[in-house]
Design a protein around this motif. Structure first.
Motif, PDB file in Angstrom:
ATOM      1  N   LYS A 170       0.832  -1.210   0.000  1.00 14.32           N
ATOM      2  CA  LYS A 170       0.000   0.000   0.000  1.00 14.32           C
ATOM      3  C   LYS A 170       0.862   1.254   0.000  1.00 14.32           C
ATOM      4  CE  LYS A 170      -3.940  -2.023   2.384  1.00 14.32           C
ATOM      5  NZ  LYS A 170      -4.679  -2.094   3.656  1.00 14.32           N
ATOM      6  N   ARG A 171       1.923   1.229   0.803  1.00 15.25           N
ATOM      7  CA  ARG A 171       2.813   2.375   0.892  1.00 15.25           C
ATOM      8  C   ARG A 171       3.513   2.638  -0.446  1.00 15.25           C
ATOM      9  NH1 ARG A 171       7.200   2.087   5.443  1.00 15.25           N
ATOM     10  NH2 ARG A 171       5.361   1.407   6.572  1.00 15.25           N
ATOM     11  N   LEU A 172       3.925   1.572  -1.124  1.00 14.85           N
ATOM     12  CA  LEU A 172       4.580   1.732  -2.423  1.00 14.85           C
ATOM     13  C   LEU A 172       3.605   2.248  -3.483  1.00 14.85           C
ATOM     14  CD1 LEU A 172       6.967  -1.359  -2.605  1.00 14.85           C
ATOM     15  CD2 LEU A 172       7.610   1.044  -2.499  1.00 14.85           C
ATOM     16  N   VAL A 173       2.365   1.776  -3.442  1.00 13.36           N
ATOM     17  CA  VAL A 173       1.356   2.207  -4.420  1.00 13.36           C
ATOM     18  C   VAL A 173       1.041   3.679  -4.229  1.00 13.36           C
ATOM     19  CG1 VAL A 173      -1.076   1.961  -5.080  1.00 13.36           C
ATOM     20  CG2 VAL A 173       0.345  -0.062  -4.803  1.00 13.36           C
ATOM     21  N   THR A 174       0.880   4.129  -2.988  1.00 11.92           N
ATOM     22  CA  THR A 174       0.531   5.527  -2.739  1.00 11.92           C
ATOM     23  C   THR A 174       1.692   6.463  -3.008  1.00 11.92           C
ATOM     24  OG1 THR A 174       1.023   5.291  -0.380  1.00 11.92           O
ATOM     25  CG2 THR A 174      -1.276   5.023  -1.049  1.00 11.92           C
ATOM     26  N   SER A 175       2.927   5.972  -2.892  1.00 14.18           N
ATOM     27  CA  SER A 175       4.075   6.843  -3.138  1.00 14.18           C
ATOM     28  C   SER A 175       4.391   6.974  -4.624  1.00 14.18           C
ATOM     29  CB  SER A 175       5.313   6.351  -2.383  1.00 14.18           C
ATOM     30  OG  SER A 175       5.754   5.130  -2.917  1.00 14.18           O
ATOM     31  N   ASN A 176       3.857   6.063  -5.442  1.00 12.37           N
ATOM     32  CA  ASN A 176       4.124   6.126  -6.903  1.00 12.37           C
ATOM     33  C   ASN A 176       3.105   6.900  -7.605  1.00 12.37           C
ATOM     34  OD1 ASN A 176       6.447   4.642  -6.727  1.00 12.37           O
ATOM     35  ND2 ASN A 176       5.437   2.698  -7.074  1.00 12.37           N
TER      36      ASN A 176
END
Length: 176
Positions: A170-176
């Motif tokens: 989730k953190r990677l998706v929101t940061s991209n």
């Protein structure tokens, strides 16, 4: 019925007291056993060269006591003792040394030791979770996620790896 009420209260109180006594007795017995092991291992290792297992055992006691610097020195001695150890035992020692470094916030050194543990035993779930956690502390999210996913290949029901991998995705998706 009113005559039974004090008897019921007294019975409940006795059960609670008995349970507490058993718990306290177990804690005292466990502490005495640990302290005896600590004393015996310290005495022996002052007099002579120990085995990797003895250094590991003493280091583990120090970890429990949160004496991380002393624990790390003992784990290093276990690795340098010159005696041939099975890969599984080496993995345990490297993981414990990594934990000692992690507790001191020496994350790069912890990562190195966790990697050594995994090199000695590829399916060592605890070391894999510890490695991923150290990557997280270093804010290396992609590497942490990769290790948690590797953990899940060996232990698909590992709750820590599942929960942390989902959070990191989730953190990677929101940061991209």
């Amino acid at each position: 019925m009113n005559e039974l009420l004090p008897l019921i209260y007294l019975s409940v109180l006795l059960v609670i007291l008995a349970g507490s006594a058993v718990f306290i007795f177990r804690q005292v017995f466990q502490t005495r056993k640990t302290e005896t092991n600590l004393s015996q291992l310290q005495k022996k290792l002052k007099q002579e060269q120990g085995t990797p297992l003895e250094y590991y055992q003493l280091g583990s006691i120090y970890l429990d006591k949160k004496l991380f610097v002393q624990a790390a020195k003992l784990f290093q001695k276990a690795l340098k003792s010159g005696k041939k150890e099975e890969p599984e035992n080496l993995a345990l020692i490297h993981n414990a040394l990594g934990y000692a470094y992690f507790a001191q916030e020496q994350y790069d050194m912890a990562i190195r030791e966790y990697k050594e543990a995994v090199k000695n035993k590829a399916d060592y779930i605890t070391a894999l979770n510890n490695l991923a956690n150290a990557y997280e502390r270093k804010k290396l999210t992609a590497q942490a996620l990769e290790i948690y996913e590797q953990t899940l290949t060996y232990a698909p029901n590992n709750s820590v790896a599942k929960r942390r991998a989902e959070s990191l995705r989730k953190r990677l998706v929101t940061s991209n």
